[in-house]
Design an enzyme around this catalytic site. Structure first.
Site, PDB file in Angstrom:
ATOM      1  N   ASP A  66      36.450  41.275  47.067  1.00  0.00           N
ATOM      2  CA  ASP A  66      36.888  41.665  45.731  1.00  0.00           C
ATOM      3  C   ASP A  66      36.861  40.459  44.796  1.00  0.00           C
ATOM      4  O   ASP A  66      37.782  39.645  44.784  1.00  0.00           O
ATOM      5  CB  ASP A  66      38.314  42.246  45.803  1.00  0.00           C
ATOM      6  CG  ASP A  66      38.770  42.750  44.446  1.00  0.00           C
ATOM      7  OD1 ASP A  66      38.306  43.834  44.041  1.00  0.00           O
ATOM      8  OD2 ASP A  66      39.551  42.053  43.768  1.00  0.00           O
ATOM      9  N   TYR A  77      37.758  35.009  38.140  1.00  0.00           N
ATOM     10  CA  TYR A  77      38.221  34.167  39.243  1.00  0.00           C
ATOM     11  C   TYR A  77      37.454  32.841  39.291  1.00  0.00           C
ATOM     12  O   TYR A  77      37.841  31.913  40.008  1.00  0.00           O
ATOM     13  CB  TYR A  77      38.125  34.900  40.592  1.00  0.00           C
ATOM     14  CG  TYR A  77      38.910  36.200  40.637  1.00  0.00           C
ATOM     15  CD1 TYR A  77      39.907  36.479  39.699  1.00  0.00           C
ATOM     16  CD2 TYR A  77      38.656  37.168  41.599  1.00  0.00           C
ATOM     17  CE1 TYR A  77      40.602  37.673  39.712  1.00  0.00           C
ATOM     18  CE2 TYR A  77      39.364  38.371  41.632  1.00  0.00           C
ATOM     19  CZ  TYR A  77      40.327  38.622  40.681  1.00  0.00           C
ATOM     20  OH  TYR A  77      41.025  39.803  40.704  1.00  0.00           O
ATOM     21  N   LYS A 116      34.068  42.321  38.658  1.00  0.00           N
ATOM     22  CA  LYS A 116      34.770  42.940  37.518  1.00  0.00           C
ATOM     23  C   LYS A 116      34.243  42.416  36.187  1.00  0.00           C
ATOM     24  O   LYS A 116      33.899  41.236  36.061  1.00  0.00           O
ATOM     25  CB  LYS A 116      36.275  42.656  37.612  1.00  0.00           C
ATOM     26  CG  LYS A 116      36.872  43.037  38.952  1.00  0.00           C
ATOM     27  CD  LYS A 116      38.386  43.000  38.975  1.00  0.00           C
ATOM     28  CE  LYS A 116      38.896  43.171  40.395  1.00  0.00           C
ATOM     29  NZ  LYS A 116      38.922  41.916  41.171  1.00  0.00           N
ATOM     30  N   HIS A 160      38.024  45.195  34.310  1.00  0.00           N
ATOM     31  CA  HIS A 160      39.178  44.455  34.849  1.00  0.00           C
ATOM     32  C   HIS A 160      40.497  44.875  34.183  1.00  0.00           C
ATOM     33  O   HIS A 160      41.511  45.072  34.861  1.00  0.00           O
ATOM     34  CB  HIS A 160      38.928  42.958  34.657  1.00  0.00           C
ATOM     35  CG  HIS A 160      39.674  42.083  35.604  1.00  0.00           C
ATOM     36  ND1 HIS A 160      39.169  40.899  36.072  1.00  0.00           N
ATOM     37  CD2 HIS A 160      40.896  42.203  36.179  1.00  0.00           C
ATOM     38  CE1 HIS A 160      40.046  40.334  36.900  1.00  0.00           C
ATOM     39  NE2 HIS A 160      41.104  41.106  36.971  1.00  0.00           N
TER      40      HIS A 160
HETATM   41  P1  NAD Z   1      48.275  39.111  47.976  1.00  0.00           P
HETATM   42  O1  NAD Z   1      49.335  40.147  47.858  1.00  0.00           O
HETATM   43  O2  NAD Z   1      47.077  39.346  48.782  1.00  0.00           O
HETATM   44  O3  NAD Z   1      49.052  37.809  48.481  1.00  0.00           O
HETATM   45  C1  NAD Z   1      48.425  36.604  48.707  1.00  0.00           C
HETATM   46  C2  NAD Z   1      49.475  35.670  49.308  1.00  0.00           C
HETATM   47  O4  NAD Z   1      49.903  36.187  50.575  1.00  0.00           O
HETATM   48  C3  NAD Z   1      48.917  34.295  49.577  1.00  0.00           C
HETATM   49  O5  NAD Z   1      49.949  33.366  49.276  1.00  0.00           O
HETATM   50  C4  NAD Z   1      48.615  34.306  51.068  1.00  0.00           C
HETATM   51  O6  NAD Z   1      48.715  33.044  51.649  1.00  0.00           O
HETATM   52  C5  NAD Z   1      49.706  35.211  51.602  1.00  0.00           C
HETATM   53  N1  NAD Z   1      49.311  35.942  52.822  1.00  0.00           N
HETATM   54  C6  NAD Z   1      48.178  36.644  53.011  1.00  0.00           C
HETATM   55  N2  NAD Z   1      48.179  37.221  54.228  1.00  0.00           N
HETATM   56  C7  NAD Z   1      49.341  36.872  54.832  1.00  0.00           C
HETATM   57  C8  NAD Z   1      49.908  37.165  56.103  1.00  0.00           C
HETATM   58  N3  NAD Z   1      49.284  37.942  56.984  1.00  0.00           N
HETATM   59  N4  NAD Z   1      51.120  36.654  56.383  1.00  0.00           N
HETATM   60  C9  NAD Z   1      51.772  35.865  55.486  1.00  0.00           C
HETATM   61  N5  NAD Z   1      51.278  35.562  54.258  1.00  0.00           N
HETATM   62  C10 NAD Z   1      50.074  36.060  53.938  1.00  0.00           C
HETATM   63  O7  NAD Z   1      47.927  38.681  46.509  1.00  0.00           O
HETATM   64  P2  NAD Z   1      46.861  38.689  45.411  1.00  0.00           P
HETATM   65  O8  NAD Z   1      45.894  37.591  45.670  1.00  0.00           O
HETATM   66  O9  NAD Z   1      47.629  38.724  44.143  1.00  0.00           O
HETATM   67  O10 NAD Z   1      46.117  40.095  45.513  1.00  0.00           O
HETATM   68  C11 NAD Z   1      45.034  40.305  46.368  1.00  0.00           C
HETATM   69  C12 NAD Z   1      43.728  40.437  45.618  1.00  0.00           C
HETATM   70  O11 NAD Z   1      43.812  41.494  44.658  1.00  0.00           O
HETATM   71  C13 NAD Z   1      43.317  39.229  44.759  1.00  0.00           C
HETATM   72  O12 NAD Z   1      42.818  38.169  45.523  1.00  0.00           O
HETATM   73  C14 NAD Z   1      42.308  39.865  43.837  1.00  0.00           C
HETATM   74  O13 NAD Z   1      41.068  40.032  44.491  1.00  0.00           O
HETATM   75  C15 NAD Z   1      42.957  41.219  43.568  1.00  0.00           C
HETATM   76  N6  NAD Z   1      43.741  41.241  42.299  1.00  0.00           N
HETATM   77  C16 NAD Z   1      43.277  42.004  41.283  1.00  0.00           C
HETATM   78  C17 NAD Z   1      43.962  42.029  40.083  1.00  0.00           C
HETATM   79  C18 NAD Z   1      43.469  42.905  38.948  1.00  0.00           C
HETATM   80  O14 NAD Z   1      43.934  42.725  37.819  1.00  0.00           O
HETATM   81  N7  NAD Z   1      42.583  43.828  39.202  1.00  0.00           N
HETATM   82  C19 NAD Z   1      45.138  41.284  39.916  1.00  0.00           C
HETATM   83  C20 NAD Z   1      45.600  40.526  40.989  1.00  0.00           C
HETATM   84  C21 NAD Z   1      44.894  40.522  42.188  1.00  0.00           C
END
Ligand code: NAD
Length: 319
Positions: free
Chosen positions: A45, A50, A79, A112
């Site tokens: 994704d 990014y 996006k 996005h």
């Molecule tokens: P996420 O909820 O995936 O959390 C990431 C955090 O969780 C990091 O600090 C990571 O180290 C930790 N983590 C991951 N796996 C873990 C595990 N198994 N145990 C403990 N900690 C763990 O957060 P995110 O990055 O905000 O969201 C995921 C993805 O969603 C983004 O990378 C992006 O691709 C997408 N996104 C899209 C939008 C949008 O506006 N469309 C906005 C935010 C994120």
């Protein structure tokens, strides 16, 4: 182990678990994508915003070159950024993003945000972020209909197999569905136990859009951004309800949070730098939560949104 998929209205299958590329550092991105493919990830994704699409493409190219995966086995998501909503800007920027990735089509190309910002020439600043060429926030003039029509032509030209939207609410979807020649295949939204958005999820699923949850671990991702609400909210991994269910199933709280979504056919795209967590996050579809457990997690909802342009001080009150 293959990841289950969800059928999109476009006819293509989208994996229910993928790798999120937001905040993946440029210097490690290519190897992280490569390692994720080796670990079994097929959905990536990404986004213009990014700022790491070139490096993502390098990771993909290496995996393909080494014969670990074929392009058609991957599901690459990108996006359209807010500064490129003007109808005539959509195809050129999509082509640039494809060139950055080094692929000739996206599996899914998503609007996005439902926010049109003033165009910024990529030669001036790329990715443009939220500001115009002079460094100020300036809204653009494109309607969602203008942008969506251009998104449809991206499909016609085979630059994207499916198109979707992100951060849209029910009213915007209702409007979009009235004129869409190609319906949005997916809706990507912030979705975790503190923000369940049940009405929006139900409406979108009823209309045949596949849901993708972002920020599945709630406040965790926003601690890095120093958001006040993220620091002031109990971590989901330490919540008694989530912990208790995890212990019962001999899983980690992260796996329970991801399964809570995928069991309701909502795709997840967690991000992690650690190989152990990468593997763990992919292994979330081989156990089932009881319906009472799903309800107990859903009951944690407090309408708490973290990814809000207002919280970032941008003054664009879309939510
Ligand atoms: P996420 O909820 O995936 O959390 C990431 C955090 O969780 C990091 O600090 C990571 O180290 C930790 N983590 C991951 N796996 C873990 C595990 N198994 N145990 C403990 N900690 C763990 O957060 P995110 O990055 O905000 O969201 C995921 C993805 O969603 C983004 O990378 C992006 O691709 C997408 N996104 C899209 C939008 C949008 O506006 N469309 C906005 C935010 C994120």
């Amino acid at each position: 182990m293959t990841t289950p998929t969800v059928k999109l209205s476009s006819g293509y299958d989208m994996p229910l678990v993928g790798f999120g590329l937001w905040k993946v550092n440029n210097d490690t991105c290519a190897s992280q994508v490569y390692e994720a493919i080796k670990a079994g990830y097929r959905l990536f994704d990404g986004a213009c915003d990014y700022g790491n699409e070139v490096e993502c493409g390098q990771g993909v190219a290496r995996a393909i070159k080494e014969g670990i995966v074929k392009r058609e086995e991957l599901f690459i998501v990108s996006k359209l950024w807010n500064s490129f909503h003007d109808g005539e800007q959509v195809e050129p920027i999509c082509r640039k993003q494809l060139a950055d990735w080094g692929v000739d089509y996206f599996d899914l190309y998503i609007v996005h945000f439902p926010i049109s910002l003033k165009y910024v020439d990529p030669s001036v600043r790329y990715p443009p972020s939220w500001q115009n060429a002079e460094g100020k926030i300036e809204l653009g003039k494109a309607s969602i209909q203008e942008t969506w029509t251009a998104m449809e032509s991206v499909v016609d030209k085979k630059l994207a197999r499916s198109i979707g939207v992100s951060n849209f609410n029910t009213q915007l979807l209702m409007d979009l569905l009235r004129y869409a020649r190609i319906r949005p295949a997916t809706l990507q939204i912030e979705h975790h136990p503190y923000l369940t958005q049940t009405r929006l999820v139900d409406y979108a699923q009823k209309e045949g859009l596949a849901l993708t949850a972002y920020s599945s671990f709630g406040p965790l991702s926003f601690l890095e951004l120093n958001l006040k609400d993220a620091h002031g909210t109990p971590p989901l991994f330490e919540h008694d309800v989530v912990k208790g269910i995890a212990e019962k199933h001999a899983r980690t709280p992260a796996q329970v949070l991801l399964r809570w979504a995928t069991q309701r056919n909502i795709a997840v795209i967690p991000k992690s730098n650690s190989p152990t967590r990468l593997a763990q996050n992919l292994q979330v579809n081989d156990f089932n939560l009881e319906s009472a457990e799903i309800e107990a997690i859903s009951a944690l909802d407090k309408g708490l949104r973290f990814n809000d342009p207002v919280a970032y001080g941008l003054g664009i009150p879309i939510f």
